[in-house]
Design a protein around this motif. Structure first.
Motif: not given
Lengths: 420, 420
Positions: B397-403, B184-194
């Motif tokens: 990291x951001x690019x992959x997270x978005x893609x 989350x320090x790189x991707x602010x919209x990272x989601x928590x995995x249940x």
């Protein structure tokens, strides 16, 4: 080749520099051909720091956990000394109290040693290692929990190991050169004692001399372990504690030294009915609160059939003692409690005083000439102790030291503090 | 009533205040009717401080003594947590690794658990106590010496105890809320995995996700211990690590998350004769220095019959690797070594990618669109990793997270640091 046990106090290992110095001495002893077992206290203020931490968390931490906490201190210092020895090219192995086979009672914070099974230490010695043992700690024989030995614990660990391993000598290192005829910070011409018997050392320790703990001296006497009190800052031989007063040659000096103690307070119970059993009631009340009293003075009954009872006790227990006595006031039927913190105790110790009448008279004359009033007096076969005002204590020590001609020609070297 | 093992990292017990908070949570769990076993790391910077002290004394301290030294840290934190629990009116008993029956190999500093005999813990639980165990430490089954478990040691202690006691869950507390789809320090919209499977968690941990140690996850998978990764700062449920990718329902997302790693360096060996056995010689040289390599790239041979071999390895071992290779230069016959610290590794992990073709293509397209050049690539059944320039790592990291559309609607709450 001898087996030497060395104990280093907290100030001797207070930082990396001091630890390296201590390691050099240990390795030198090993290179002289001796087997060496070393007991190290926790570094400088570690124990106080850990205690502070505990107090931040709990006003009354459980004693079992306090022991688990505090024993970390000796574990740290021992491992560091082992590393320092290793970096000098010698082999060392450190052991915790329980690894060293130090079995104790289960009274946490104040456990007694019940048995020492140092087979792992023997093994390591046989393999040519210098052996390090964490002082002050053991393991409860019943519960297998970690215990600590209380005040003077590291000295006692060293003496107990010396006894169990049948060591030739147990050297106790601190920042003072040995046992003096008086505290050199008070009497600059105090002289260092070359030897002192167990009995005299016991009386000195019980009278406030801080260089050795009473308990360690008792242990050493019981098992006949010769103790050498030395400085870790120089190579002077220090003071040898051994032998009995029965064996003292006649030409030895009559008096060994003057000790003093600033840690006591005094309670006077006034208007106590002078009937049998009243003193017993007072002292039972104090004993039930697990407080030891030291000196006692009971005045002669006055016309009203009432008397005063005065006793000294550790100042740290003063408040508790006052409060339990107040609680028993109606039962005992006294008039008033007077608690007095401004006292000091001075003691003269010497095996020779048994056979020399007149020591007590000279003692009182010396104090009187110095303008010092005696409040309570107490004697043993080889000791005279009195309580006086605390601000007169230094004068009392000096007066007695001069009167009994205990001084050296040169000033003693005064170290900065005392080890624990 | 369940048996819950809880592990608290160093930042969760870094001071008295935090220790009290942790104690409240432990007591609450106990009051909910569960048996509780707690593993605590050393407080905050204790381990670093002790290591510094050792380095002041010896440049290369013996590992046995380092273990004796470092284990004091967990001993201290455990005793303090026990005191804090006690002051809340509950009963707690702390145990060292060896008291807890944590037997290990004798490899000091990096011992493996060989057996867990937690009979003293069982006893204490049966008596209604909360049980505390010092993490990261054990006792060599052979030598009976104190050992430490190396990196991730406290997590591993917790999982091993959970397995040995057949616990219902092993909760790993730190200062992060759980396992995220990216840092989350790189991707602010990272989601928590249940939830996440053991295999995916292994790949994430091996790819640089710091929330759980690889070794603890491996242990948990082997013994089927459900892990819950949670924050000690709030009551959110965190992430449950359990189950196998074989059991994953089809409707689950294809991709679990993006991990990154900044701890690697890269060595290129140029002009290597393209004959059989040359790569083996290089990797044997590295392996003999006890260095693990991660990713490998061997270029196609050029016209001169020479090739280049590139591999990544932990940056901390870079200098050693270069020096052992230089030493074997004549034997291997390479032209030049190029050592490059400015790399980063980004990995995409997801059990679903096994059954979904096109993930690799999409992965490369996303990086390409972000202007990121792939230097080495490596895949497993459920992971794709590439090495790129370190200053492009965050973008990757951001690019992959978005893609792969891993984002949550809300920003993740970012904690100040990560536990150890």
């Amino acid at each position: 080749m001898a087996l030497v046990v060395q104990k280093y106090g907290g100030s001797s290992v207070e930082n990396a520099e001091r630890i390296k110095k201590v390691a050099e001495r240990i390795v030198r002893t090993r290179k002289e051909g001796h087997d060496v077992v070393v007991v190290v206290s926790a570094m400088g203020d570690t124990t106080d720091e850990l205690t502070d931490l505990a107090e931040q968390i709990s006003p009354k931490p459980p004693l079992r956990e306090m022991d688990m906490l505090l024993t970390a201190g000796e574990r740290i210092s021992n491992a560091l000394v082992a590393m320092a020895i290793h970096s000098l090219g010698a082999e060392a192995r450190s052991f915790t109290g329980s690894q060293a086979g130090m079995l104790t009672t289960s009274r946490h914070g104040d456990a007694r040693i019940t048995e020492v099974n140092p087979y792992r230490l023997r093994e390591a010695l046989d393999e040519g290692h210098i052996v390090l043992v964490a002082g002050f700690q053991g393991m409860s024989a019943d519960s297998k929990d970690v215990t600590t030995l209380g005040r003077g614990g590291s000295d006692t660990t060293a003496v107990a190991l010396a006894a169990a391993l049948n060591a030739d000598v147990c050297e106790i290192y601190s920042d003072v050169d040995g046992v003096y005829t008086a505290d050199p910070r008070i009497v600059s011409k105090a002289s260092l004692l070359e030897t002192v018997t167990y009995e005299e050392m016991l009386e000195l320790a019980a009278s406030g001399a801080k260089v050795l703990h009473l308990r360690a001296v008792e242990y050493a006497r019981r098992y006949g372990v010769p103790l050498r009190v030395r400085s870790s800052y120089n190579d002077k031989p220090g003071t040898l504690v051994s032998g009995s007063i029965e064996e003292i040659p006649l030409e030895n000096p009559i008096i060994t030294g003057v000790a003093h103690d600033r840690s006591e307070g005094k309670i006077t119970v006034t208007g106590v009915p002078d009937t049998p059993g009243m003193a017993a009631k007072i002292f039972r009340t104090i004993a039930d609160a697990e407080i030891n009293i030291d000196m006692v003075l009971q005045n002669i009954s006055n016309v009203s059939g009432k008397t005063d009872i005065t006793f000294s006790l550790p100042r740290s227990h003063g408040d508790t003692a006052v409060s339990v006595l107040e609680g028993a006031k109606s039962e005992i039927g006294f008039a008033e409690l007077i608690y007095d913190n401004d006292i000091g105790k001075v003691s003269l110790v010497g095996a020779g005083m048994r056979n020399h009448p007149g020591v007590t008279a000279k003692f009182c004359e010396a104090l009187s000439a110095a303008g010092i009033n005696i409040e309570i007096m107490n004697t043993s076969e080889i000791r005279i102790s009195v309580i006086c005002r605390s601000d007169q204590l230094d004068d009392a020590v000096t007066a007695l030291h001069e009167a009994f001609e205990l001084g050296a020609d040169d000033d003693a070297v005064v170290a900065a503090g005392t080890g624990r």
